[in-house]
Design a protein around this motif. Structure first.
Motif, PDB file in Angstrom:
ATOM      1  N   THR A 129       7.941  -8.382  -5.075  1.00  0.00           N
ATOM      2  CA  THR A 129       8.964  -8.753  -3.931  1.00  0.00           C
ATOM      3  C   THR A 129       8.440  -8.658  -2.558  1.00  0.00           C
ATOM      4  OG1 THR A 129      10.434  -7.989  -5.333  1.00  0.00           O
ATOM      5  CG2 THR A 129      11.137  -7.953  -3.022  1.00  0.00           C
ATOM      6  N   ILE A 130       7.585  -7.894  -2.003  1.00  0.00           N
ATOM      7  CA  ILE A 130       7.130  -7.689  -0.821  1.00  0.00           C
ATOM      8  C   ILE A 130       6.388  -8.663  -0.450  1.00  0.00           C
ATOM      9  CG2 ILE A 130       5.510  -6.064   0.583  1.00  0.00           C
ATOM     10  CD1 ILE A 130       6.634  -3.832  -1.100  1.00  0.00           C
ATOM     11  N   ARG A 131       5.283  -9.189  -1.214  1.00  0.00           N
ATOM     12  CA  ARG A 131       4.265 -10.390  -1.083  1.00  0.00           C
ATOM     13  C   ARG A 131       5.093 -11.602  -0.983  1.00  0.00           C
ATOM     14  NH1 ARG A 131      -0.872  -7.968  -4.693  1.00  0.00           N
ATOM     15  NH2 ARG A 131      -1.726  -7.207  -2.811  1.00  0.00           N
ATOM     16  N   TRP A 166       0.883  -1.292  -0.114  1.00  0.00           N
ATOM     17  CA  TRP A 166      -0.190   0.130   0.027  1.00  0.00           C
ATOM     18  C   TRP A 166       0.812   1.385  -0.114  1.00  0.00           C
ATOM     19  CZ3 TRP A 166       0.010   3.938   3.321  1.00  0.00           C
ATOM     20  CH2 TRP A 166      -1.218   4.762   3.427  1.00  0.00           C
ATOM     21  N   LEU A 167       1.831   1.273   0.894  1.00  0.00           N
ATOM     22  CA  LEU A 167       3.067   2.236   1.126  1.00  0.00           C
ATOM     23  C   LEU A 167       3.603   2.759  -0.426  1.00  0.00           C
ATOM     24  CD1 LEU A 167       4.000   4.534   2.742  1.00  0.00           C
ATOM     25  CD2 LEU A 167       5.886   2.814   3.189  1.00  0.00           C
ATOM     26  N   CYS A 168       3.886   2.019  -1.069  1.00  0.00           N
ATOM     27  CA  CYS A 168       4.689   1.965  -2.477  1.00  0.00           C
ATOM     28  C   CYS A 168       3.551   2.582  -3.528  1.00  0.00           C
ATOM     29  CB  CYS A 168       5.259   0.796  -2.850  1.00  0.00           C
ATOM     30  SG  CYS A 168       6.892   0.293  -1.824  1.00  0.00           S
ATOM     31  N   ARG A 169       2.357   1.991  -3.483  1.00  0.00           N
ATOM     32  CA  ARG A 169       1.409   2.422  -4.365  1.00  0.00           C
ATOM     33  C   ARG A 169       1.126   3.842  -4.040  1.00  0.00           C
ATOM     34  NH1 ARG A 169      -2.063  -3.148  -4.449  1.00  0.00           N
ATOM     35  NH2 ARG A 169      -1.078  -4.098  -6.314  1.00  0.00           N
ATOM     36  N   ALA A 170       0.725   4.137  -2.599  1.00  0.00           N
ATOM     37  CA  ALA A 170       0.297   5.482  -2.506  1.00  0.00           C
ATOM     38  C   ALA A 170       1.184   6.609  -2.613  1.00  0.00           C
ATOM     39  CB  ALA A 170      -0.112   5.350  -0.800  1.00  0.00           C
ATOM     40  N   MET A 171       2.527   6.196  -2.417  1.00  0.00           N
ATOM     41  CA  MET A 171       3.666   7.301  -2.463  1.00  0.00           C
ATOM     42  C   MET A 171       4.005   7.293  -4.114  1.00  0.00           C
ATOM     43  SD  MET A 171       4.722   8.313   0.294  1.00  0.00           S
ATOM     44  CE  MET A 171       6.514   9.068  -0.198  1.00  0.00           C
ATOM     45  N   ILE A 198      13.140   4.968   1.460  1.00  0.00           N
ATOM     46  CA  ILE A 198      13.654   6.245   0.900  1.00  0.00           C
ATOM     47  C   ILE A 198      12.776   6.329  -0.251  1.00  0.00           C
ATOM     48  CG2 ILE A 198      15.495   7.830   0.453  1.00  0.00           C
ATOM     49  CD1 ILE A 198      17.173   6.443   2.266  1.00  0.00           C
ATOM     50  N   PHE A 199      12.131   7.613  -0.349  1.00  0.00           N
ATOM     51  CA  PHE A 199      11.420   7.904  -1.682  1.00  0.00           C
ATOM     52  C   PHE A 199      12.110   9.008  -2.242  1.00  0.00           C
ATOM     53  CE2 PHE A 199       8.503   5.305   0.673  1.00  0.00           C
ATOM     54  CZ  PHE A 199       7.793   4.447  -0.490  1.00  0.00           C
ATOM     55  N   HIS A 200      11.959   8.923  -3.699  1.00  0.00           N
ATOM     56  CA  HIS A 200      12.649  10.277  -4.362  1.00  0.00           C
ATOM     57  C   HIS A 200      11.721  10.842  -5.129  1.00  0.00           C
ATOM     58  CE1 HIS A 200      14.419  11.205  -8.492  1.00  0.00           C
ATOM     59  NE2 HIS A 200      14.861  12.057  -7.485  1.00  0.00           N
ATOM     60  N   LYS A 201      11.865  12.322  -5.075  1.00  0.00           N
ATOM     61  CA  LYS A 201      10.641  13.022  -5.728  1.00  0.00           C
ATOM     62  C   LYS A 201      11.264  13.813  -6.984  1.00  0.00           C
ATOM     63  CE  LYS A 201       8.359  17.646  -5.516  1.00  0.00           C
ATOM     64  NZ  LYS A 201       8.364  19.151  -4.863  1.00  0.00           N
ATOM     65  N   PRO A 202      10.977  12.808  -8.229  1.00  0.00           N
ATOM     66  CA  PRO A 202      11.458  13.373  -9.472  1.00  0.00           C
ATOM     67  C   PRO A 202      11.101  14.705  -9.912  1.00  0.00           C
ATOM     68  CG  PRO A 202      10.508  11.276  -9.512  1.00  0.00           C
ATOM     69  CD  PRO A 202      10.012  11.929  -8.182  1.00  0.00           C
ATOM     70  N   GLY A 203      11.817  15.465 -10.575  1.00  0.00           N
ATOM     71  CA  GLY A 203      11.366  16.623 -11.148  1.00  0.00           C
ATOM     72  C   GLY A 203      10.080  16.405 -12.110  1.00  0.00           C
ATOM     73  N   ARG A 234       8.986   8.176  -6.029  1.00  0.00           N
ATOM     74  CA  ARG A 234       9.385   6.802  -6.704  1.00  0.00           C
ATOM     75  C   ARG A 234      10.396   6.205  -5.584  1.00  0.00           C
ATOM     76  NH1 ARG A 234       5.667   7.792  -9.199  1.00  0.00           N
ATOM     77  NH2 ARG A 234       5.630   8.452 -11.329  1.00  0.00           N
ATOM     78  N   LEU A 235      10.405   4.973  -5.072  1.00  0.00           N
ATOM     79  CA  LEU A 235      11.003   4.210  -4.254  1.00  0.00           C
ATOM     80  C   LEU A 235      12.573   4.548  -4.647  1.00  0.00           C
ATOM     81  CD1 LEU A 235      11.097   2.419  -1.680  1.00  0.00           C
ATOM     82  CD2 LEU A 235      11.197   0.531  -3.196  1.00  0.00           C
TER      83      LEU A 235
END
Length: 405
Positions: free
Chosen positions: A274-276, A230-235, A393-398, A241-242
């Motif tokens: 991978t998570i599942r 859920w976290l990766c999808r929501a982010m 850690i999540f990256h905020k792309p331009g 992006r992870l």
């Protein structure tokens, strides 16, 4: 009256729960080495990234982690709603000659800060460890971090994983049942059951603080834990992006041409798979990777979590029996299922499940003294901690960034 936030819980504490009580610079350097290992070898982020970075941190308590970022050269802008932590944090920075790196210290809580509209596009990195998973709605803080970070900024999160939290939920179950059977107060019951376990590991805080921060904390519950899927999808939905995670959420075995950009949706699909397939790895803190996703396994594991969580509030013999059945099924799964796991790790996980089953049998029978003695002496129980603590850690792309590879 229900607590509105984790900091409301902390502000009434007798002690500051995460206070490391560093006495001298050697204490700080030892701790810095631990954090360096986490970032460099597990999260693949070199400490040099923080050099002269504008860093926003919310909820650091007494600031041991903040001082490490300062040591690495970050300009630290801190928001800590618990005012009782402020003098300790400020004294730390002064004693260790880092006060020039502490640029601001405010007492707003996250909701107040988010609604203020401050600091749009100001920070290179944002940090939220130890409490962010308790804040609802999550959309609020995701939007806030997307706003305050610069393009190419990083967001460092700590959260508690639903499946990795199974062991801690079981600790709370034991603690509550022992208090109910013996009439002991919270600390006495915790000492009787968990002191040997606590003494077996290195730590930077007191046993009493751990009891307050885990066994008694009303936010250490299934309802507040995150599913990393859920976290990766929501982010992703909020433009992130992870970048990295520990335990890893990326499929490290995936191979493609290095010049081929991987679309975000494809990256996300690899992360979800991978998570599942690593639910059991997260539960036991050791590698138990299933070859394929198995919906029935995941359904039963989720039921085990929910039943265990419900027994914390009310120890019902019928639900205790259901919990035992699910735990026996899980022990058998570990014994018989082919998965990517070292034989020694499988043996340890099977022994751990056997110990938890025995404890629950004692608790179901009302045998408090037998349960206490078992918890104090059983090696498998003492050595099992699970993997509740996840970093991402999540990256905020331009806005015009190409797909990440």
């Amino acid at each position: 009256m229900p607590l509105k936030s984790l900091y409301n819980y902390y502000e009434h504490a007798e002690t500051l729960p995460t206070h490391g009580d560093f006495k001298d610079r050697a204490d700080l350097i030892d701790y810095e080495e631990h954090r360096k290992d986490l970032f460099l070898h597990k999260l693949s982020l070199h400490p040099r990234f923080f050099k002269d970075a504008e860093l926003f941190e919310i909820g650091p308590d007494t600031g041991e982690k903040t001082m490490v970022y300062a040591l690495w050269g970050a300009n630290c802008h801190v928001v800590e709603p618990n005012r009782r932590a402020h003098p300790v944090l400020q004294d730390y920075f002064k004693r260790f000659e880092l006060d020039s790196r502490l640029k601001s210290l405010d007492a707003l809580d996250l909701k107040q800060y988010a609604s203020s509209g401050k600091d749009t596009g100001r920070y290179d990195v944002a940090v939220a460890e130890g409490f962010i998973y308790t804040v609802r709605p999550a959309r609020m803080w995701m939007e806030m971090f997307a706003r305050i970070l610069k393009d190419d900024g990083l967001l460092i999160l700590f959260h508690c994983d639903k499946y990795g939290g199974f062991i801690e939920l079981f600790y709370k179950l034991i603690h509550q049942r022992i208090m109910g059977l013996t009439g002991m107060d919270s600390l006495a019951a915790a000492e009787a059951v968990f002191q040997s376990k606590w003494d077996s590991i290195p730590h930077t805080r007191s046993f009493k603080a751990w009891v307050f921060d885990v066994l008694e904390d009303p936010f250490v519950r299934y309802a507040y834990f995150y599913d990393p899927v859920w976290l990766c999808r929501a982010m992703n939905t909020h433009g992130f992006r992870l970048y990295s995670a520990w335990p890893t959420y990326d499929d490290k075995s995936h191979v493609c041409w290095f010049k081929r950009p991987i679309p975000p949706e494809e990256m996300l699909a690899h992360q979800v798979d991978t998570i599942r397939r690593n639910r059991l790895s997260h539960m036991f803190g050791r590698k138990h990777t299933m070859v394929h996703q198995d919906k029935d396994v995941e359904r039963r594991l989720k039921r085990l979590l929910l039943v265990s969580d419900s027994l914390i509030d009310t120890f019902d013999t019928e639900r205790a029996e259901e919990c035992l059945e699910l735990m026996r099924w899980l022990k058998q799964l570990l014994e018989n299922r082919e998965m990517d796991a070292a034989p020694a790790d499988t043996e340890r996980a099977v022994s751990a499940m056997g110990s938890l089953i025995r404890i629950l049998e004692f608790l179901q029978a009302g045998q408090a003294s037998e349960a206490i003695a078992f918890c104090s002496e059983n090696k498998a129980f003492i050595e099992t901690w699970g993997m509740p603590s996840h970093f991402a850690i999540f990256h905020k792309p331009g806005a015009n960034a190409a797909c990440q590879s």
